[in-house]
Design a protein around this motif. Structure first.
Motif, mmCIF file in Angstrom:
data_model
loop_
_atom_site.group_PDB
_atom_site.id
_atom_site.type_symbol
_atom_site.label_atom_id
_atom_site.label_comp_id
_atom_site.label_asym_id
_atom_site.label_seq_id
_atom_site.Cartn_x
_atom_site.Cartn_y
_atom_site.Cartn_z
ATOM 1 N N PRO A 67 0.812 -1.224 0.000
ATOM 2 C CA PRO A 67 0.000 0.000 0.000
ATOM 3 C C PRO A 67 0.844 1.272 0.000
ATOM 4 O O PRO A 67 0.681 2.139 0.848
ATOM 5 C CB PRO A 67 -0.812 -0.132 1.285
ATOM 6 N N VAL A 68 1.774 1.391 -0.927
ATOM 7 C CA VAL A 68 2.622 2.582 -1.004
ATOM 8 C C VAL A 68 2.549 3.182 -2.403
ATOM 9 O O VAL A 68 2.485 2.460 -3.394
ATOM 10 C CB VAL A 68 4.100 2.268 -0.650
ATOM 11 N N GLU A 69 2.531 4.493 -2.459
ATOM 12 C CA GLU A 69 2.568 5.247 -3.708
ATOM 13 C C GLU A 69 1.516 4.804 -4.724
ATOM 14 O O GLU A 69 1.757 4.796 -5.928
ATOM 15 C CB GLU A 69 3.965 5.160 -4.330
ATOM 16 N N GLY A 70 0.354 4.373 -4.240
ATOM 17 C CA GLY A 70 -0.741 4.003 -5.128
ATOM 18 C C GLY A 70 -0.593 2.656 -5.813
ATOM 19 O O GLY A 70 -1.383 2.320 -6.686
ATOM 20 N N LYS A 71 0.408 1.873 -5.431
ATOM 21 C CA LYS A 71 0.625 0.573 -6.077
ATOM 22 C C LYS A 71 -0.539 -0.380 -5.828
ATOM 23 O O LYS A 71 -0.965 -1.098 -6.728
ATOM 24 C CB LYS A 71 1.934 -0.054 -5.598
ATOM 25 N N ALA A 72 -1.049 -0.401 -4.610
ATOM 26 C CA ALA A 72 -2.171 -1.291 -4.301
ATOM 27 C C ALA A 72 -3.423 -0.855 -5.047
ATOM 28 O O ALA A 72 -4.163 -1.700 -5.565
ATOM 29 C CB ALA A 72 -2.427 -1.336 -2.796
ATOM 30 N N ASN A 73 -3.668 0.442 -5.139
ATOM 31 C CA ASN A 73 -4.843 0.930 -5.870
ATOM 32 C C ASN A 73 -4.782 0.519 -7.346
ATOM 33 O O ASN A 73 -5.772 0.044 -7.906
ATOM 34 C CB ASN A 73 -4.952 2.456 -5.769
ATOM 35 N N ALA A 74 -3.622 0.682 -7.960
ATOM 36 C CA ALA A 74 -3.467 0.306 -9.366
ATOM 37 C C ALA A 74 -3.624 -1.209 -9.542
ATOM 38 O O ALA A 74 -4.265 -1.670 -10.489
ATOM 39 C CB ALA A 74 -2.108 0.763 -9.881
ATOM 40 N N ALA A 75 -3.064 -1.966 -8.609
ATOM 41 C CA ALA A 75 -3.151 -3.423 -8.699
ATOM 42 C C ALA A 75 -4.585 -3.904 -8.514
ATOM 43 O O ALA A 75 -5.030 -4.824 -9.213
ATOM 44 C CB ALA A 75 -2.233 -4.062 -7.663
ATOM 45 N N ILE A 76 -5.329 -3.283 -7.598
ATOM 46 C CA ILE A 76 -6.732 -3.665 -7.390
ATOM 47 C C ILE A 76 -7.546 -3.345 -8.639
ATOM 48 O O ILE A 76 -8.359 -4.150 -9.083
ATOM 49 C CB ILE A 76 -7.330 -2.958 -6.155
ATOM 50 N N ARG A 77 -7.305 -2.191 -9.210
ATOM 51 C CA ARG A 77 -8.027 -1.789 -10.425
ATOM 52 C C ARG A 77 -7.771 -2.796 -11.551
ATOM 53 O O ARG A 77 -8.706 -3.257 -12.208
ATOM 54 C CB ARG A 77 -7.569 -0.397 -10.834
ATOM 55 N N GLU A 78 -6.504 -3.145 -11.765
ATOM 56 C CA GLU A 78 -6.162 -4.121 -12.804
ATOM 57 C C GLU A 78 -6.754 -5.491 -12.504
ATOM 58 O O GLU A 78 -7.280 -6.160 -13.394
ATOM 59 C CB GLU A 78 -4.649 -4.239 -12.941
ATOM 60 N N PHE A 79 -6.670 -5.912 -11.248
ATOM 61 C CA PHE A 79 -7.180 -7.224 -10.852
ATOM 62 C C PHE A 79 -8.696 -7.298 -11.023
ATOM 63 O O PHE A 79 -9.227 -8.285 -11.534
ATOM 64 C CB PHE A 79 -6.780 -7.531 -9.411
ATOM 65 N N LEU A 80 -9.415 -6.246 -10.606
ATOM 66 C CA LEU A 80 -10.864 -6.225 -10.779
ATOM 67 C C LEU A 80 -11.241 -6.258 -12.255
ATOM 68 O O LEU A 80 -12.152 -6.987 -12.651
ATOM 69 C CB LEU A 80 -11.472 -4.986 -10.112
ATOM 70 N N ALA A 81 -10.544 -5.474 -13.068
ATOM 71 C CA ALA A 81 -10.840 -5.450 -14.500
ATOM 72 C C ALA A 81 -10.656 -6.845 -15.104
ATOM 73 O O ALA A 81 -11.522 -7.328 -15.834
ATOM 74 C CB ALA A 81 -9.944 -4.434 -15.207
ATOM 75 N N LYS A 82 -9.560 -7.491 -14.771
ATOM 76 C CA LYS A 82 -9.297 -8.831 -15.306
ATOM 77 C C LYS A 82 -10.334 -9.831 -14.791
ATOM 78 O O LYS A 82 -10.855 -10.646 -15.555
ATOM 79 C CB LYS A 82 -7.892 -9.270 -14.901
ATOM 80 N N SER A 83 -10.649 -9.780 -13.501
ATOM 81 C CA SER A 83 -11.596 -10.720 -12.901
ATOM 82 C C SER A 83 -13.011 -10.550 -13.435
ATOM 83 O O SER A 83 -13.760 -11.517 -13.531
ATOM 84 C CB SER A 83 -11.615 -10.551 -11.384
ATOM 85 N N LEU A 84 -13.384 -9.315 -13.758
ATOM 86 C CA LEU A 84 -14.737 -9.031 -14.243
ATOM 87 C C LEU A 84 -14.825 -9.037 -15.763
ATOM 88 O O LEU A 84 -15.899 -8.815 -16.324
ATOM 89 C CB LEU A 84 -15.216 -7.686 -13.692
ATOM 90 N N GLY A 85 -13.699 -9.256 -16.444
ATOM 91 C CA GLY A 85 -13.697 -9.285 -17.899
ATOM 92 C C GLY A 85 -13.921 -7.920 -18.530
ATOM 93 O O GLY A 85 -14.568 -7.804 -19.565
ATOM 94 N N LEU A 86 -13.363 -6.896 -17.897
ATOM 95 C CA LEU A 86 -13.527 -5.524 -18.370
ATOM 96 C C LEU A 86 -12.176 -4.937 -18.757
ATOM 97 O O LEU A 86 -11.142 -5.375 -18.234
ATOM 98 C CB LEU A 86 -14.123 -4.650 -17.257
ATOM 99 N N PRO A 87 -12.161 -3.918 -19.622
ATOM 100 C CA PRO A 87 -10.902 -3.203 -19.851
ATOM 101 C C PRO A 87 -10.564 -2.357 -18.619
ATOM 102 O O PRO A 87 -11.462 -1.965 -17.864
ATOM 103 C CB PRO A 87 -11.203 -2.318 -21.059
ATOM 104 N N LYS A 88 -9.278 -2.100 -18.407
ATOM 105 C CA LYS A 88 -8.867 -1.319 -17.236
ATOM 106 C C LYS A 88 -9.526 0.051 -17.198
ATOM 107 O O LYS A 88 -9.845 0.556 -16.129
ATOM 108 C CB LYS A 88 -7.340 -1.148 -17.208
ATOM 109 N N SER A 89 -9.761 0.626 -18.361
ATOM 110 C CA SER A 89 -10.360 1.962 -18.414
ATOM 111 C C SER A 89 -11.803 1.977 -17.916
ATOM 112 O O SER A 89 -12.333 3.030 -17.578
ATOM 113 C CB SER A 89 -10.302 2.508 -19.840
ATOM 114 N N ALA A 90 -12.447 0.808 -17.832
ATOM 115 C CA ALA A 90 -13.843 0.728 -17.386
ATOM 116 C C ALA A 90 -13.959 0.657 -15.868
ATOM 117 O O ALA A 90 -15.059 0.776 -15.328
ATOM 118 C CB ALA A 90 -14.527 -0.481 -18.007
ATOM 119 N N VAL A 91 -12.840 0.472 -15.163
ATOM 120 C CA VAL A 91 -12.846 0.386 -13.699
ATOM 121 C C VAL A 91 -12.175 1.654 -13.170
ATOM 122 O O VAL A 91 -10.977 1.863 -13.366
ATOM 123 C CB VAL A 91 -12.086 -0.874 -13.211
#
Length: 83
Positions: free
Chosen positions: A37-61
């Motif tokens: 959880p430093v320098e927004g790394k966790a936020n970016a990783a959660i966004r990417e992980f959610l997009a992949k898990s939900l079958g969405l492009p990263k820009s949609a999350v």
């Protein structure tokens, strides 16, 4: 649609743990994420992980609220099937 997530950073692996009731935010989706959880790394990783898990492009999350908090609100397209 809004998706409220309870983030658990520094996990051994990234995974969706399921739904739970949180006294601070109500019904949340618990997500363990391997990023720190430093320098927004966790936020970016959660966004990417959610997009992949939900079958969405990263820009949609989109992170709307909770940049520095464990409870985060993401905006995702209406009609998205959530586990």
């Amino acid at each position: 649609m809004k998706l409220v997530v309870l983030a658990v950073p520094n996990a051994s692996r990234s995974e969706i743990c399921g739904w739970e009731d949180d006294p601070r935010a109500g019904r949340v989706l618990r997500v363990r994420i391997a990023a720190p959880p430093v320098e927004g790394k966790a936020n970016a990783a959660i966004r990417e992980f959610l997009a992949k898990s939900l079958g969405l492009p990263k820009s949609a999350v989109v992170l709307e609220k909770g940049d520095g908090s464990r409870v985060k609100t993401f905006r995702i397209p209406d009609g998205t099937v959530i586990p």
